[in-house]
Design a protein around this motif. Structure first.
Motif, PDB file in Angstrom:
ATOM      1  N   LEU A  75       0.866   7.643  12.385  1.00 31.02           N
ATOM      2  CA  LEU A  75       1.067   6.929  13.459  1.00 31.02           C
ATOM      3  C   LEU A  75       0.496   7.601  14.507  1.00 31.02           C
ATOM      4  CD1 LEU A  75       1.995   4.409  14.933  1.00 31.02           C
ATOM      5  CD2 LEU A  75       4.195   5.511  15.134  1.00 31.02           C
ATOM      6  N   TYR A  76      -0.802   7.154  15.124  1.00 32.71           N
ATOM      7  CA  TYR A  76      -1.638   7.530  16.054  1.00 32.71           C
ATOM      8  C   TYR A  76      -0.819   7.220  17.272  1.00 32.71           C
ATOM      9  CZ  TYR A  76      -5.147   8.802  12.735  1.00 32.71           C
ATOM     10  OH  TYR A  76      -5.826   9.498  11.724  1.00 32.71           O
ATOM     11  N   LEU A  77      -0.328   7.914  18.472  1.00 34.37           N
ATOM     12  CA  LEU A  77      -0.013   7.727  19.580  1.00 34.37           C
ATOM     13  C   LEU A  77      -1.188   7.860  20.677  1.00 34.37           C
ATOM     14  CD1 LEU A  77       3.400   9.389  19.278  1.00 34.37           C
ATOM     15  CD2 LEU A  77       2.701   7.125  18.980  1.00 34.37           C
ATOM     16  N   ASN A  78      -1.590   6.820  21.354  1.00 30.34           N
ATOM     17  CA  ASN A  78      -3.096   6.954  22.131  1.00 30.34           C
ATOM     18  C   ASN A  78      -2.460   6.531  23.720  1.00 30.34           C
ATOM     19  OD1 ASN A  78      -4.787   4.573  23.303  1.00 30.34           O
ATOM     20  ND2 ASN A  78      -5.969   6.145  23.188  1.00 30.34           N
ATOM     21  N   ASP A  79      -3.194   7.369  24.558  1.00 32.31           N
ATOM     22  CA  ASP A  79      -3.110   7.004  25.913  1.00 32.31           C
ATOM     23  C   ASP A  79      -4.427   7.827  26.688  1.00 32.31           C
ATOM     24  OD1 ASP A  79      -2.532   6.019  28.574  1.00 32.31           O
ATOM     25  OD2 ASP A  79      -0.379   5.806  27.953  1.00 32.31           O
ATOM     26  N   LEU A  80      -4.406   7.621  27.770  1.00 29.80           N
ATOM     27  CA  LEU A  80      -5.505   8.312  28.678  1.00 29.80           C
ATOM     28  C   LEU A  80      -5.225   9.913  28.723  1.00 29.80           C
ATOM     29  CD1 LEU A  80      -6.180   5.932  31.597  1.00 29.80           C
ATOM     30  CD2 LEU A  80      -7.789   6.261  29.631  1.00 29.80           C
ATOM     31  N   PRO A  81      -6.402  10.783  28.740  1.00 36.24           N
ATOM     32  CA  PRO A  81      -6.060  11.970  28.539  1.00 36.24           C
ATOM     33  C   PRO A  81      -5.051  12.690  29.631  1.00 36.24           C
ATOM     34  CG  PRO A  81      -8.455  11.604  28.499  1.00 36.24           C
ATOM     35  CD  PRO A  81      -7.642  10.332  29.006  1.00 36.24           C
ATOM     36  N   PRO A  92       0.700  -1.235   0.038  1.00 34.62           N
ATOM     37  CA  PRO A  92      -0.173  -0.017   0.025  1.00 34.62           C
ATOM     38  C   PRO A  92       0.814   1.215   0.127  1.00 34.62           C
ATOM     39  CG  PRO A  92       0.051  -0.927   2.280  1.00 34.62           C
ATOM     40  CD  PRO A  92       0.918  -1.991   1.258  1.00 34.62           C
ATOM     41  N   LYS A  93       0.454   2.422  -0.667  1.00 35.31           N
ATOM     42  CA  LYS A  93       1.022   3.729  -0.493  1.00 35.31           C
ATOM     43  C   LYS A  93       0.970   4.336   0.624  1.00 35.31           C
ATOM     44  CE  LYS A  93       0.371   4.091  -5.664  1.00 35.31           C
ATOM     45  NZ  LYS A  93      -0.011   4.835  -6.891  1.00 35.31           N
ATOM     46  N   THR A  94      -0.330   3.871   1.310  1.00 39.44           N
ATOM     47  CA  THR A  94      -0.286   4.796   2.640  1.00 39.44           C
ATOM     48  C   THR A  94      -0.687   3.684   3.789  1.00 39.44           C
ATOM     49  OG1 THR A  94      -2.873   5.021   2.260  1.00 39.44           O
ATOM     50  CG2 THR A  94      -1.042   6.958   1.676  1.00 39.44           C
ATOM     51  N   LEU A  95       0.063   3.770   5.130  1.00 40.79           N
ATOM     52  CA  LEU A  95      -0.318   2.795   6.154  1.00 40.79           C
ATOM     53  C   LEU A  95      -0.756   3.791   7.128  1.00 40.79           C
ATOM     54  CD1 LEU A  95       2.700   0.438   5.830  1.00 40.79           C
ATOM     55  CD2 LEU A  95       0.154  -0.006   5.580  1.00 40.79           C
ATOM     56  N   VAL A  96      -1.944   3.311   8.012  1.00 36.71           N
ATOM     57  CA  VAL A  96      -2.365   3.987   9.241  1.00 36.71           C
ATOM     58  C   VAL A  96      -2.273   3.230  10.191  1.00 36.71           C
ATOM     59  CG1 VAL A  96      -4.233   5.428  10.244  1.00 36.71           C
ATOM     60  CG2 VAL A  96      -3.923   5.668   7.712  1.00 36.71           C
ATOM     61  N   MET A  97      -1.557   3.329  11.165  1.00 39.06           N
ATOM     62  CA  MET A  97      -1.203   2.702  12.510  1.00 39.06           C
ATOM     63  C   MET A  97      -1.497   3.327  13.830  1.00 39.06           C
ATOM     64  SD  MET A  97       2.296   1.026  10.859  1.00 39.06           S
ATOM     65  CE  MET A  97       2.521   0.354   9.385  1.00 39.06           C
ATOM     66  N   ALA A  98      -1.279   2.417  14.717  1.00 38.10           N
ATOM     67  CA  ALA A  98      -1.816   2.971  16.199  1.00 38.10           C
ATOM     68  C   ALA A  98      -0.923   2.337  17.339  1.00 38.10           C
ATOM     69  CB  ALA A  98      -3.486   3.041  16.418  1.00 38.10           C
ATOM     70  N   ASP A  99      -0.440   3.080  18.224  1.00 42.56           N
ATOM     71  CA  ASP A  99       0.297   2.418  19.352  1.00 42.56           C
ATOM     72  C   ASP A  99      -0.720   2.805  20.527  1.00 42.56           C
ATOM     73  OD1 ASP A  99       2.034   1.332  21.088  1.00 42.56           O
ATOM     74  OD2 ASP A  99       3.260   2.983  21.215  1.00 42.56           O
ATOM     75  N   LEU A 100      -1.230   1.970  21.218  1.00 41.80           N
ATOM     76  CA  LEU A 100      -2.294   2.243  22.085  1.00 41.80           C
ATOM     77  C   LEU A 100      -1.848   1.999  23.615  1.00 41.80           C
ATOM     78  CD1 LEU A 100      -5.395   0.518  20.561  1.00 41.80           C
ATOM     79  CD2 LEU A 100      -4.630   2.838  20.169  1.00 41.80           C
ATOM     80  N   GLY A 101      -1.918   3.013  24.283  1.00 37.51           N
ATOM     81  CA  GLY A 101      -1.324   2.832  25.700  1.00 37.51           C
ATOM     82  C   GLY A 101       0.331   3.352  25.602  1.00 37.51           C
ATOM     83  N   CYS A 102       0.197   4.372  24.864  1.00 38.26           N
ATOM     84  CA  CYS A 102       1.912   4.457  24.570  1.00 38.26           C
ATOM     85  C   CYS A 102       2.621   5.296  25.665  1.00 38.26           C
ATOM     86  CB  CYS A 102       1.887   5.555  23.243  1.00 38.26           C
ATOM     87  SG  CYS A 102       1.122   7.301  23.722  1.00 38.26           S
ATOM     88  N   GLY A 111      -7.697   9.249  24.939  1.00 37.71           N
ATOM     89  CA  GLY A 111      -8.967   8.338  25.200  1.00 37.71           C
ATOM     90  C   GLY A 111      -8.688   7.094  25.630  1.00 37.71           C
ATOM     91  N   SER A 112      -9.637   6.613  26.184  1.00 35.39           N
ATOM     92  CA  SER A 112      -9.642   5.028  26.502  1.00 35.39           C
ATOM     93  C   SER A 112      -9.676   4.309  25.357  1.00 35.39           C
ATOM     94  CB  SER A 112     -10.909   4.772  27.681  1.00 35.39           C
ATOM     95  OG  SER A 112     -10.525   3.168  27.749  1.00 35.39           O
ATOM     96  N   PHE A 113      -8.808   3.124  25.307  1.00 37.68           N
ATOM     97  CA  PHE A 113      -8.868   2.208  23.952  1.00 37.68           C
ATOM     98  C   PHE A 113     -10.179   1.109  24.469  1.00 37.68           C
ATOM     99  CE2 PHE A 113      -4.814   0.744  26.215  1.00 37.68           C
ATOM    100  CZ  PHE A 113      -5.476   0.054  27.596  1.00 37.68           C
TER     101      PHE A 113
END
Length: 360
Positions: A94-100, A50-60, A130-132
């Motif tokens: 790349l989305y970096l996620n954790d609680l507020p 793919p030409k684009t990749l959307v990824m996430a690290d949850l609880g980073c 936000g919460s995963f």
């Protein structure tokens, strides 16, 4: 306790920050690198480059481990691309996620450093508070999800019919109803997590999760509960000495569940949205958190650094429940207890890593 408001690792870059006391967690991330790389290779090929990749690290969380995960994912994609003879790298979001209340400021300050060392200039980073255990992303938008040492944390302290007296977690002396409450809360939370990710991920998307867990079928086995038993021991001593109120202790419970590999596998099968590609149990010794300290012997350094590691993780919970006046005493004593046990026992944690594919 409102877990979404209280649960976080110590922020900043101070002596007790998660940033400076997460070597053990870093070791675990490094151990799972081959599993992540295999998942990314299969993803990249299955998606027809793919030409684009959307990824996430949850609880980073924050600190160097966040950058380690991000850089390893990006480097792996680049390595795979070159091995397959593709000249142009894909754009990566790349989305970096954790609680507020996570220390996102430290992450954002570090991103500029990461962008200077990666070879793919088309990488974009975004913080997602936000919460995963809720929806975080658009439908069918995510190609790859990673999470390490986060999903054992529950969305709330389990609702217990009777008090978990003199304990702060599952223990050999906990009533059966308390153990059942913990397990049922894990089932609800993990099921919710899988449902949310199933809606957000593309068909054929990959997910690699690593949790603190256990090999035993016994949810109160020493391999998963010992570190919290030692904190409970510390707090009980302070109750006896009149430094902490007994009722205050009896109302304090850690919002965590360390599942077995069978429990994780069962929940994935029950949900039905994912195929388990790889399920692995590994061990890491407590002394993996040991750094160098000029003022301490190697033996003392081991316990001292594990104490700081646990303080970086547990201090916000202890502070919120017991107040600032006892925090220093709690963790000074707790560190001494940890040092003692590490000097006479083979202390280790168990990890469960699962790699899975979103069904079509």
């Amino acid at each position: 306790m409102d877990v979404t408001q209280v649960l976080r690792m110590n922020g900043g870059d101070g002596d007790y920050s998660y940033s400076n006391n997460s070597l053990l967690q870093r070791k675990v991330i490094s151990m799972t690198k081959p599993i992540i790389e295999e998942a990314l290779t299969k993803l990249y090929c299955a998606m027809n480059f793919p030409k684009t990749l959307v990824m996430a690290d949850l609880g980073c969380s924050s600190g160097p481990n966040t950058l380690l995960v991000a850089s390893e994912i990006i480097k792996s994609i680049d390595k795979i691309r070159l091995e397959l003879g593709h000249d142009k790298p894909p754009e990566i979001q790349l989305y970096l996620n954790d609680l507020p209340n996570n220390d996102f400021n430290t992450i954002f300050h570090s991103v500029s450093t990461l962008q200077k060392i990666i070879t793919n200039p088309s990488c974009y980073f975004c913080g997602v508070p936000g919460s995963f255990y809720t929806r975080l992303f658009l439908n069918k938008s995510i190609y790859f999800v990673h999470s390490s040492y986060s999903l054992m944390w529950l969305s709330q302290v389990p609702e217990m019919a009777i008090s978990n007296k003199r304990n702060i977690y599952m223990s050999k002396t906990s009533p059966p109803s308390v153990i059942r409450a913990y397990y049922e809360q894990f089932q609800r939370d993990f099921s919710t997590f899988l449902k949310c990710r199933a809606e957000e991920m593309v068909s054929g998307g990959r997910m690699v999760l690593t949790l603190l867990g256990r090999q035993s079928d016994d949810p109160c086995s020493k391999e998963c509960c010992y570190i919290w038993d030692l904190l409970a021991e510390t707090l009980n001593d302070m109750v006896v000495e009149g430094l902490i109120d007994e009722e205050k202790l009896d109302s304090f419970n850690i919002p965590q569940y360390t599942p077995s590999h069978n429990e994780i596998n069962n929940e994935v099968k029950k949900d039905g949205s994912f195929i388990v590609d790889h399920l692995e149990v590994s061990e890491v010794k407590w002394d993996a958190c040991t750094g160098y300290n000029h003022n301490l012997s190697e033996k003392d350094t081991q316990g001292y650094n594990m104490g700081k590691c646990m303080r970086a993780v547990a201090e916000p919970l202890v502070l919120n429940h017991f107040g600032e006046s006892v925090v220093e005493e709690v963790f000074t004593r707790y560190t001494n207890v940890i040092k003692n046990r590490m000097s006479i026992e083979d202390t280790k944690l168990v990890n469960v890593t699962v790699s899975m594919t979103r069904k079509g």
